[in-house]
Design a protein around this motif. Sequence first.
Motif, mmCIF file in Angstrom:
data_model
loop_
_atom_site.group_PDB
_atom_site.id
_atom_site.type_symbol
_atom_site.label_atom_id
_atom_site.label_comp_id
_atom_site.label_asym_id
_atom_site.label_seq_id
_atom_site.Cartn_x
_atom_site.Cartn_y
_atom_site.Cartn_z
ATOM 1 N N LYS A 41 0.835 -1.219 0.000
ATOM 2 C CA LYS A 41 0.000 0.000 0.000
ATOM 3 C C LYS A 41 0.857 1.252 0.000
ATOM 4 N N GLU A 42 1.981 1.185 0.730
ATOM 5 C CA GLU A 42 2.842 2.353 0.880
ATOM 6 C C GLU A 42 3.444 2.804 -0.457
ATOM 7 N N ASP A 43 3.419 1.923 -1.452
ATOM 8 C CA ASP A 43 4.002 2.282 -2.744
ATOM 9 C C ASP A 43 3.101 3.233 -3.533
ATOM 10 N N PHE A 44 1.830 3.272 -3.197
ATOM 11 C CA PHE A 44 0.932 4.199 -3.879
ATOM 12 C C PHE A 44 1.008 5.558 -3.198
ATOM 13 N N MET A 45 0.542 6.584 -3.905
ATOM 14 C CA MET A 45 0.448 7.850 -3.213
ATOM 15 C C MET A 45 -0.844 7.809 -2.399
ATOM 16 N N MET A 46 -0.680 7.825 -1.092
ATOM 17 C CA MET A 46 -1.863 7.638 -0.247
ATOM 18 C C MET A 46 -2.433 8.993 0.153
ATOM 19 N N ILE B 35 -13.222 21.540 2.065
ATOM 20 C CA ILE B 35 -12.294 20.771 1.215
ATOM 21 C C ILE B 35 -11.256 20.187 2.161
ATOM 22 N N THR B 36 -11.011 18.897 2.038
ATOM 23 C CA THR B 36 -10.045 18.265 2.941
ATOM 24 C C THR B 36 -9.096 17.349 2.185
ATOM 25 N N THR B 37 -7.815 17.530 2.433
ATOM 26 C CA THR B 37 -6.808 16.629 1.870
ATOM 27 C C THR B 37 -6.253 15.768 2.994
ATOM 28 N N VAL B 38 -6.215 14.474 2.748
ATOM 29 C CA VAL B 38 -5.666 13.540 3.743
ATOM 30 C C VAL B 38 -4.528 12.766 3.074
ATOM 31 N N GLU B 39 -3.386 12.732 3.759
ATOM 32 C CA GLU B 39 -2.287 11.906 3.256
ATOM 33 C C GLU B 39 -1.778 10.996 4.380
ATOM 34 N N PHE B 40 -1.732 9.717 4.101
ATOM 35 C CA PHE B 40 -1.143 8.772 5.050
ATOM 36 C C PHE B 40 0.287 8.531 4.586
ATOM 37 N N SER B 41 1.212 8.472 5.544
ATOM 38 C CA SER B 41 2.597 8.213 5.161
ATOM 39 C C SER B 41 3.374 7.611 6.320
ATOM 40 N N PRO B 42 4.309 6.703 6.022
ATOM 41 C CA PRO B 42 5.153 6.146 7.090
ATOM 42 C C PRO B 42 6.037 7.236 7.710
ATOM 43 N N TYR C 26 5.008 10.148 8.726
ATOM 44 C CA TYR C 26 4.312 10.884 9.795
ATOM 45 C C TYR C 26 4.352 10.097 11.092
ATOM 46 N N LYS C 27 4.700 10.782 12.163
ATOM 47 C CA LYS C 27 4.827 10.118 13.472
ATOM 48 C C LYS C 27 3.564 10.268 14.321
ATOM 49 N N LYS C 28 2.677 11.107 13.892
ATOM 50 C CA LYS C 28 1.361 11.268 14.546
ATOM 51 C C LYS C 28 0.410 11.919 13.540
ATOM 52 N N ASP C 29 -0.887 11.908 13.876
ATOM 53 C CA ASP C 29 -1.849 12.592 13.018
ATOM 54 C C ASP C 29 -1.744 14.095 13.257
ATOM 55 N N THR C 30 -1.820 14.865 12.193
ATOM 56 C CA THR C 30 -1.838 16.322 12.368
ATOM 57 C C THR C 30 -3.028 16.915 11.623
ATOM 58 N N LEU C 31 -3.519 18.028 12.118
ATOM 59 C CA LEU C 31 -4.672 18.697 11.514
ATOM 60 C C LEU C 31 -4.400 20.179 11.382
ATOM 61 N N GLU C 32 -4.626 20.682 10.180
ATOM 62 C CA GLU C 32 -4.500 22.125 9.957
ATOM 63 C C GLU C 32 -5.784 22.596 9.291
ATOM 64 N N ILE C 33 -6.410 23.609 9.854
ATOM 65 C CA ILE C 33 -7.582 24.186 9.187
ATOM 66 C C ILE C 33 -7.148 25.565 8.699
ATOM 67 N N VAL C 34 -7.105 25.726 7.391
ATOM 68 C CA VAL C 34 -6.559 26.948 6.797
ATOM 69 C C VAL C 34 -7.248 28.193 7.360
ATOM 70 N N THR D 152 -4.169 -0.848 8.743
ATOM 71 C CA THR D 152 -2.894 -0.120 8.708
ATOM 72 C C THR D 152 -2.726 0.708 9.984
ATOM 73 N N ASN D 153 -1.474 1.028 10.301
ATOM 74 C CA ASN D 153 -1.204 1.876 11.469
ATOM 75 C C ASN D 153 -0.648 3.236 11.056
ATOM 76 N N LEU D 154 -0.665 3.510 9.767
ATOM 77 C CA LEU D 154 -0.041 4.751 9.295
ATOM 78 C C LEU D 154 -0.763 5.990 9.818
ATOM 79 N N PHE D 155 0.034 6.993 10.143
ATOM 80 C CA PHE D 155 -0.556 8.262 10.566
ATOM 81 C C PHE D 155 -0.827 9.135 9.338
ATOM 82 N N ALA D 156 -1.618 10.195 9.579
ATOM 83 C CA ALA D 156 -2.002 11.042 8.443
ATOM 84 C C ALA D 156 -1.788 12.526 8.725
ATOM 85 N N ARG D 157 -1.572 13.240 7.629
ATOM 86 C CA ARG D 157 -1.595 14.709 7.695
ATOM 87 C C ARG D 157 -2.928 15.134 7.090
ATOM 88 N N VAL D 158 -3.670 15.949 7.807
ATOM 89 C CA VAL D 158 -4.981 16.404 7.336
ATOM 90 C C VAL D 158 -4.959 17.926 7.213
#
Length: 335
Positions: free
Chosen positions: A4-9, A50-57, A59-67, A92-98
Amino acid sequence: MVKKEDFMMKKTAIATANIAFIKYWGKKDEVLHLPANPSFSMNLDACFTITTVEFSPEYKKDTLEIVGEMTDEEEINRVSQHLDRFRKLAKTNLFARVVSKNSFPKSTGVASSASAFAALSAAAAGALGLSLSEKKLTIVTRLASGSACRSVPEGFVEWLEGTSSKTSYAHSLYPHDYWDLRDVLVIVAKNKKKVKSTVGMKIGKKTSIFYQARVKRAKVLIGELKQAFERKDLGKAGEIIEEDCINTHCVMMSSYPPLFYWLPVTFDIIRSVGEWRRQGVAVYQTVDAGPNVHLICEKDTVGKVLRKLERIEGVEKIIVNKPGRGVVLSKKHLF
Ligand code: PMV
């Protein structure tokens, strides 16, 4: 095997807010998040997230930014808990940037949880490569915020109360172009509401003598509202929408401690709407858990409504909404 990690998540989704014509106010099952009554809403095309979510190895925790807005710990935790539901489904255990952006800033006092959680759900599911049916997506979204499940399907939407998690889902009753209705959203306060809906509902169920009566009545009214929609009968639909609004606010106000979401200007508009109708303007009102008023009318009546509103003191902003579509993925990411 391709991992899964090989795709752009990374995926981006857009979802609208919605206005409840028959409201959700109270759960019959707190654990399964089942509402006490079915509800009916219209998506609002001009109020969206509008929300963009990216999961990636990486990221060490989930983060949230509201513009353009501040986020607090509570919001980040709520987002993280919701992401857990999708992580579980995708194993999966991957964290995300939101990163998220609202067309209507929080400062307008318009609740963004419905559009925010509908967009977050679709983006997270997409980013993890989960191909969930719309029904399943509404079920998972419901767990984050009840009203958010109604922002997933298209146009005019019903959320069934159900008897289990699988049977409490939202579906589209009519597409957005079924009826050229407008929601003239009158913003009268810029402050965030003080008592969260979830808390207000619990207090209402426990303490308001009108709680059960309103739930019983809402179940009748939703059937009548569907019939009025079949005939595109605004007079009848409006009468029903107003009745459920007032019934719901009676529950709120008769809770202990009482919940007064209205401001004097809210009441001023509600009273004026009755007067405007007597003068021949076919417009009806409804108010969610806050002081802003939604004026429901047909497209051709909007001009008259806007002119009437000019005479009301305390109006901060007006957003004219058409019936909106359901949640969609977008190729344009926020980062
Ligand atoms: O889903 P919540 O917790 O944001 O509660 C929604 C409550 C109302 O907006 C007042 C009614 C509704 O059905 O949207």
